[in-house]
Design a protein around this motif. Sequence first.
Motif, PDB file in Angstrom:
ATOM      1  N   SER A   1       3.341   8.048   1.691  1.00  0.00           N
ATOM      2  CA  SER A   1       3.056   7.371   0.432  1.00  0.00           C
ATOM      3  C   SER A   1       2.922   5.868   0.599  1.00  0.00           C
ATOM      4  CB  SER A   1       4.141   7.695  -0.591  1.00  0.00           C
ATOM      5  OG  SER A   1       5.365   7.163  -0.159  1.00  0.00           O
ATOM      6  N   SER A   2       3.201   5.337   1.784  1.00  0.00           N
ATOM      7  CA  SER A   2       3.154   3.891   1.957  1.00  0.00           C
ATOM      8  C   SER A   2       1.975   3.435   2.817  1.00  0.00           C
ATOM      9  CB  SER A   2       4.469   3.408   2.577  1.00  0.00           C
ATOM     10  OG  SER A   2       4.585   3.915   3.893  1.00  0.00           O
ATOM     11  N   VAL A   3       1.014   4.277   3.070  1.00  0.00           N
ATOM     12  CA  VAL A   3      -0.114   3.895   3.905  1.00  0.00           C
ATOM     13  C   VAL A   3      -1.041   2.988   3.105  1.00  0.00           C
ATOM     14  CG1 VAL A   3      -2.091   4.731   5.222  1.00  0.00           C
ATOM     15  CG2 VAL A   3       0.048   6.009   5.251  1.00  0.00           C
ATOM     16  N   PRO A   4      -1.193   1.727   3.541  1.00  0.00           N
ATOM     17  CA  PRO A   4      -2.038   0.812   2.785  1.00  0.00           C
ATOM     18  C   PRO A   4      -3.501   1.232   2.856  1.00  0.00           C
ATOM     19  CG  PRO A   4      -1.150  -0.257   4.763  1.00  0.00           C
ATOM     20  CD  PRO A   4      -0.584   1.129   4.700  1.00  0.00           C
ATOM     21  N   GLY A   5      -4.220   1.001   1.767  1.00  0.00           N
ATOM     22  CA  GLY A   5      -5.647   1.289   1.736  1.00  0.00           C
ATOM     23  C   GLY A   5      -6.009   2.732   1.437  1.00  0.00           C
ATOM     24  N   ARG A   6      -5.005   3.597   1.354  1.00  0.00           N
ATOM     25  CA  ARG A   6      -5.304   4.996   1.056  1.00  0.00           C
ATOM     26  C   ARG A   6      -5.237   5.200  -0.451  1.00  0.00           C
ATOM     27  NH1 ARG A   6      -2.471   8.921   4.809  1.00  0.00           N
ATOM     28  NH2 ARG A   6      -0.679   8.765   3.462  1.00  0.00           N
ATOM     29  N   HIS A   7      -6.137   5.970  -0.963  1.00  0.00           N
ATOM     30  CA  HIS A   7      -6.221   6.224  -2.393  1.00  0.00           C
ATOM     31  C   HIS A   7      -4.963   6.958  -2.866  1.00  0.00           C
ATOM     32  CE1 HIS A   7      -7.700   7.793  -6.193  1.00  0.00           C
ATOM     33  NE2 HIS A   7      -8.699   6.933  -6.099  1.00  0.00           N
ATOM     34  N   PRO A   8      -4.401   6.577  -4.012  1.00  0.00           N
ATOM     35  CA  PRO A   8      -3.181   7.238  -4.515  1.00  0.00           C
ATOM     36  C   PRO A   8      -3.349   8.745  -4.703  1.00  0.00           C
ATOM     37  CG  PRO A   8      -3.628   5.242  -5.769  1.00  0.00           C
ATOM     38  CD  PRO A   8      -4.802   5.451  -4.860  1.00  0.00           C
ATOM     39  N   TYR A   9      -4.554   9.196  -5.030  1.00  0.00           N
ATOM     40  CA  TYR A   9      -4.766  10.640  -5.207  1.00  0.00           C
ATOM     41  C   TYR A   9      -4.578  11.387  -3.889  1.00  0.00           C
ATOM     42  CZ  TYR A   9      -6.708  15.026  -6.917  1.00  0.00           C
ATOM     43  OH  TYR A   9      -6.882  16.346  -7.267  1.00  0.00           O
TER      44      TYR A   9
ATOM     45  N   CYS B   1      -1.914  14.415  -3.383  1.00  0.00           N
ATOM     46  CA  CYS B   1      -2.255  15.720  -2.807  1.00  0.00           C
ATOM     47  C   CYS B   1      -1.416  16.019  -1.576  1.00  0.00           C
ATOM     48  CB  CYS B   1      -3.749  15.794  -2.492  1.00  0.00           C
ATOM     49  SG  CYS B   1      -4.773  15.850  -3.984  1.00  0.00           S
ATOM     50  N   LEU B   2      -1.169  15.007  -0.749  1.00  0.00           N
ATOM     51  CA  LEU B   2      -0.302  15.217   0.415  1.00  0.00           C
ATOM     52  C   LEU B   2       1.086  15.677  -0.023  1.00  0.00           C
ATOM     53  CD1 LEU B   2      -1.223  12.240   2.764  1.00  0.00           C
ATOM     54  CD2 LEU B   2      -1.578  14.682   3.199  1.00  0.00           C
ATOM     55  N   GLY B   3       1.583  15.096  -1.090  1.00  0.00           N
ATOM     56  CA  GLY B   3       2.884  15.511  -1.613  1.00  0.00           C
ATOM     57  C   GLY B   3       2.861  16.956  -2.090  1.00  0.00           C
ATOM     58  N   LEU B   4       1.773  17.335  -2.762  1.00  0.00           N
ATOM     59  CA  LEU B   4       1.652  18.710  -3.249  1.00  0.00           C
ATOM     60  C   LEU B   4       1.507  19.706  -2.105  1.00  0.00           C
ATOM     61  CD1 LEU B   4      -0.746  18.102  -6.265  1.00  0.00           C
ATOM     62  CD2 LEU B   4       1.643  18.857  -6.399  1.00  0.00           C
TER      63      LEU B   4
ATOM     64  N   ALA C   1      -8.888  21.759   3.411  1.00  0.00           N
ATOM     65  CA  ALA C   1      -9.056  21.182   2.075  1.00  0.00           C
ATOM     66  C   ALA C   1      -9.813  19.870   2.190  1.00  0.00           C
ATOM     67  CB  ALA C   1      -7.692  20.945   1.422  1.00  0.00           C
ATOM     68  N   LEU C   2     -10.365  19.444   1.058  1.00  0.00           N
ATOM     69  CA  LEU C   2     -11.029  18.149   1.020  1.00  0.00           C
ATOM     70  C   LEU C   2     -10.873  17.535  -0.361  1.00  0.00           C
ATOM     71  CD1 LEU C   2     -14.015  18.293  -0.629  1.00  0.00           C
ATOM     72  CD2 LEU C   2     -14.610  19.590   1.383  1.00  0.00           C
ATOM     73  N   ILE C   3     -11.024  16.235  -0.390  1.00  0.00           N
ATOM     74  CA  ILE C   3     -11.082  15.517  -1.659  1.00  0.00           C
ATOM     75  C   ILE C   3     -12.466  14.901  -1.739  1.00  0.00           C
ATOM     76  CG2 ILE C   3     -10.291  13.505  -2.965  1.00  0.00           C
ATOM     77  CD1 ILE C   3      -7.506  13.994  -1.912  1.00  0.00           C
ATOM     78  N   ALA C   4     -13.141  15.179  -2.851  1.00  0.00           N
ATOM     79  CA  ALA C   4     -14.433  14.567  -3.143  1.00  0.00           C
ATOM     80  C   ALA C   4     -14.437  14.209  -4.616  1.00  0.00           C
ATOM     81  CB  ALA C   4     -15.572  15.529  -2.818  1.00  0.00           C
TER      82      ALA C   4
END
Length: 146
Positions: A12-20, A24-27, A53-56
Amino acid sequence: MSRTSAKSKDASSVPGRHPYVDRCLGLLAPLGPVTPRRMFGGWGFYLDGVMFALIAYDQLYLKVDAESVDRFAAAGSEPFVYEGKTKPVTMSYWRPPEAAMAAPESLLPWAELAVAAAGRAAAKKPKRRKASPRHRHKAAPKAGSP
């Protein structure tokens, strides 16, 4: 403080990564060590080196195949479709049911279907062989050369 502190390793602390992506990683955490990778303006999610899985467009899509697609369809899910050069292209990734996105335990059965479908797809692909280094043949020495 060390750059490799526990906090810096937290997904959850990776800079520049989208919060979504982090949501999803948490889920998906109950599956094990899921790895996200940027791809084509979105993200791919991998487990044991296999994309499942993918996010688009800020939507999570899970891998389906002939064995699982009917369950996704029956739950009212929709496939990932993008505009190809001449017509829409439907991918083998479907959104999980909306209710499944509420908590990890709700998403887990759908994610497990996706991991299984991705595993079956990977098993069908022929194993890629590493290219052998090209052997350079030296020209034979000219007659009279040392």
